[in-house]
Design a protein around this motif. Sequence first.
Motif, PDB file in Angstrom:
ATOM      1  N   TYR A 161      -4.513  -2.456   6.013  1.00 49.80           N
ATOM      2  CA  TYR A 161      -3.388  -1.863   6.425  1.00 49.80           C
ATOM      3  C   TYR A 161      -2.306  -3.076   6.296  1.00 49.80           C
ATOM      4  CZ  TYR A 161       0.055  -0.870   9.839  1.00 49.80           C
ATOM      5  OH  TYR A 161       1.215  -0.672  10.582  1.00 49.80           O
ATOM      6  N   HIS A 162      -2.520  -4.114   6.467  1.00 47.71           N
ATOM      7  CA  HIS A 162      -1.412  -5.189   6.709  1.00 47.71           C
ATOM      8  C   HIS A 162      -0.975  -5.635   5.467  1.00 47.71           C
ATOM      9  CE1 HIS A 162      -1.304  -5.905  10.915  1.00 47.71           C
ATOM     10  NE2 HIS A 162      -2.528  -5.838  11.215  1.00 47.71           N
ATOM     11  N   CYS A 163      -1.600  -5.121   4.433  1.00 46.17           N
ATOM     12  CA  CYS A 163      -1.440  -5.540   2.942  1.00 46.17           C
ATOM     13  C   CYS A 163      -0.494  -4.236   2.498  1.00 46.17           C
ATOM     14  CB  CYS A 163      -2.222  -6.080   2.208  1.00 46.17           C
ATOM     15  SG  CYS A 163      -3.068  -7.708   2.442  1.00 46.17           S
ATOM     16  N   GLY A 164      -0.279  -3.279   3.371  1.00 47.56           N
ATOM     17  CA  GLY A 164       0.528  -2.078   2.883  1.00 47.56           C
ATOM     18  C   GLY A 164      -0.249  -0.751   2.350  1.00 47.56           C
ATOM     19  N   LEU A 165      -1.522  -0.929   2.606  1.00 45.39           N
ATOM     20  CA  LEU A 165      -2.240   0.226   2.076  1.00 45.39           C
ATOM     21  C   LEU A 165      -2.611   1.396   2.826  1.00 45.39           C
ATOM     22  CD1 LEU A 165      -4.368  -1.688  -0.616  1.00 45.39           C
ATOM     23  CD2 LEU A 165      -2.127  -0.418  -0.854  1.00 45.39           C
ATOM     24  N   GLY A 166      -1.922   1.664   3.948  1.00 39.61           N
ATOM     25  CA  GLY A 166      -2.298   2.385   5.042  1.00 39.61           C
ATOM     26  C   GLY A 166      -0.959   3.034   5.812  1.00 39.61           C
ATOM     27  N   THR A 167      -0.977   3.964   6.736  1.00 36.83           N
ATOM     28  CA  THR A 167       0.116   4.098   7.254  1.00 36.83           C
ATOM     29  C   THR A 167       0.040   3.643   8.815  1.00 36.83           C
ATOM     30  OG1 THR A 167      -0.763   6.260   8.212  1.00 36.83           O
ATOM     31  CG2 THR A 167       0.215   6.240   5.935  1.00 36.83           C
ATOM     32  N   ALA A 168       1.157   3.727   9.546  1.00 31.73           N
ATOM     33  CA  ALA A 168       1.112   3.055  10.970  1.00 31.73           C
ATOM     34  C   ALA A 168       0.629   4.060  11.765  1.00 31.73           C
ATOM     35  CB  ALA A 168       2.842   3.043  11.511  1.00 31.73           C
ATOM     36  N   LYS A 169       0.645   5.392  11.542  1.00 29.48           N
ATOM     37  CA  LYS A 169       0.155   6.306  12.080  1.00 29.48           C
ATOM     38  C   LYS A 169      -1.550   6.401  12.237  1.00 29.48           C
ATOM     39  CE  LYS A 169       0.016  11.527  12.793  1.00 29.48           C
ATOM     40  NZ  LYS A 169      -0.327  11.337  14.022  1.00 29.48           N
ATOM     41  N   GLU A 170      -2.079   6.054  10.826  1.00 29.41           N
ATOM     42  CA  GLU A 170      -3.601   6.050  10.902  1.00 29.41           C
ATOM     43  C   GLU A 170      -3.866   4.632  11.838  1.00 29.41           C
ATOM     44  OE1 GLU A 170      -5.482   6.314   6.661  1.00 29.41           O
ATOM     45  OE2 GLU A 170      -3.630   5.243   6.669  1.00 29.41           O
ATOM     46  N   TYR A 171      -3.090   3.563  11.693  1.00 32.96           N
ATOM     47  CA  TYR A 171      -3.403   2.324  12.174  1.00 32.96           C
ATOM     48  C   TYR A 171      -3.171   2.386  14.079  1.00 32.96           C
ATOM     49  CZ  TYR A 171      -3.268  -2.614  13.470  1.00 32.96           C
ATOM     50  OH  TYR A 171      -3.375  -4.086  13.844  1.00 32.96           O
ATOM     51  N   TYR A 172      -2.285   3.140  14.533  1.00 28.46           N
ATOM     52  CA  TYR A 172      -2.440   3.173  15.794  1.00 28.46           C
ATOM     53  C   TYR A 172      -3.081   4.219  16.428  1.00 28.46           C
ATOM     54  CZ  TYR A 172       1.200  -0.510  15.356  1.00 28.46           C
ATOM     55  OH  TYR A 172       1.718  -1.590  15.069  1.00 28.46           O
ATOM     56  N   ASP A 173      -2.802   5.459  15.586  1.00 23.47           N
ATOM     57  CA  ASP A 173      -3.930   6.560  16.207  1.00 23.47           C
ATOM     58  C   ASP A 173      -5.201   6.552  16.058  1.00 23.47           C
ATOM     59  OD1 ASP A 173      -1.368   7.634  16.795  1.00 23.47           O
ATOM     60  OD2 ASP A 173      -1.144   9.116  15.508  1.00 23.47           O
ATOM     61  N   GLY A 174      -5.719   5.747  14.856  1.00 26.13           N
ATOM     62  CA  GLY A 174      -7.034   5.637  14.661  1.00 26.13           C
ATOM     63  C   GLY A 174      -7.698   6.797  14.009  1.00 26.13           C
ATOM     64  N   VAL A 175      -6.865   7.451  13.348  1.00 23.71           N
ATOM     65  CA  VAL A 175      -7.298   8.889  12.490  1.00 23.71           C
ATOM     66  C   VAL A 175      -6.988   8.326  10.888  1.00 23.71           C
ATOM     67  CG1 VAL A 175      -7.118  11.312  12.353  1.00 23.71           C
ATOM     68  CG2 VAL A 175      -6.747  10.415  14.615  1.00 23.71           C
ATOM     69  N   ASP A 176      -7.885   8.509  10.315  1.00 22.42           N
ATOM     70  CA  ASP A 176      -8.108   8.434   8.837  1.00 22.42           C
ATOM     71  C   ASP A 176      -6.994   9.256   8.157  1.00 22.42           C
ATOM     72  OD1 ASP A 176      -8.504   7.226   6.453  1.00 22.42           O
ATOM     73  OD2 ASP A 176     -10.098   8.621   5.936  1.00 22.42           O
ATOM     74  N   ASP A 177      -6.044   9.119   7.141  1.00 22.99           N
ATOM     75  CA  ASP A 177      -5.368   9.814   6.340  1.00 22.99           C
ATOM     76  C   ASP A 177      -6.085   9.485   5.142  1.00 22.99           C
ATOM     77  OD1 ASP A 177      -3.658  10.987   4.482  1.00 22.99           O
ATOM     78  OD2 ASP A 177      -1.702  10.125   5.467  1.00 22.99           O
TER      79      ASP A 177
END
Length: 161
Positions: free
Chosen positions: A134-150
């Motif tokens: 995530y911190h390297c840019g391969l995920g969304t903030a929504k995934e990170y904060y909500d804990g729901v995989d996109d």
Amino acid sequence: MRAMPFQFNIGDHASPISKYTSFNSSQYSKLKWARNKLFRMVKNNPGCDAYFRSLPGRRTLTNMIGDSSIWVNYGPTISPLHGEIHTPTGEIAVGDRAFNMGRWMVLATLIHELAHHNGAPITGGDTRAEEAVYHCGLGTAKEYYDGVDDPRTPYDPNVGG
């Protein structure tokens, strides 16, 4: 003079882990793409290095990808895992699951395993290695904060270890 980057086993390395082997030419093209993307990523995303420095090993990702003592091998028997690290040796393996999912997942797997190499715990459901993705840019903030995989991103907030 720039140091040699981390290395892929293309038949020029005998891994001390007997189940780790060399990559074939079709896998190597995805690996080369991932390595090139990784070098551009750390250059353009300072948060990636900052996150890696926060891990127990305290190394930046820039430092790690420039370390020729780190070997990445093919792990034909590691399924259902995308990748794994043999902690006593530091040898990393990428498996068929990552390759079958495409070059972005190969890239995410490299980041995840390098985070383990930098001290992110492997057991106990610890999510720090996956958070590196995530911190390297391969995920969304929504995934990170909500804990729901996109499923459209390689980052999965539910991956621990």
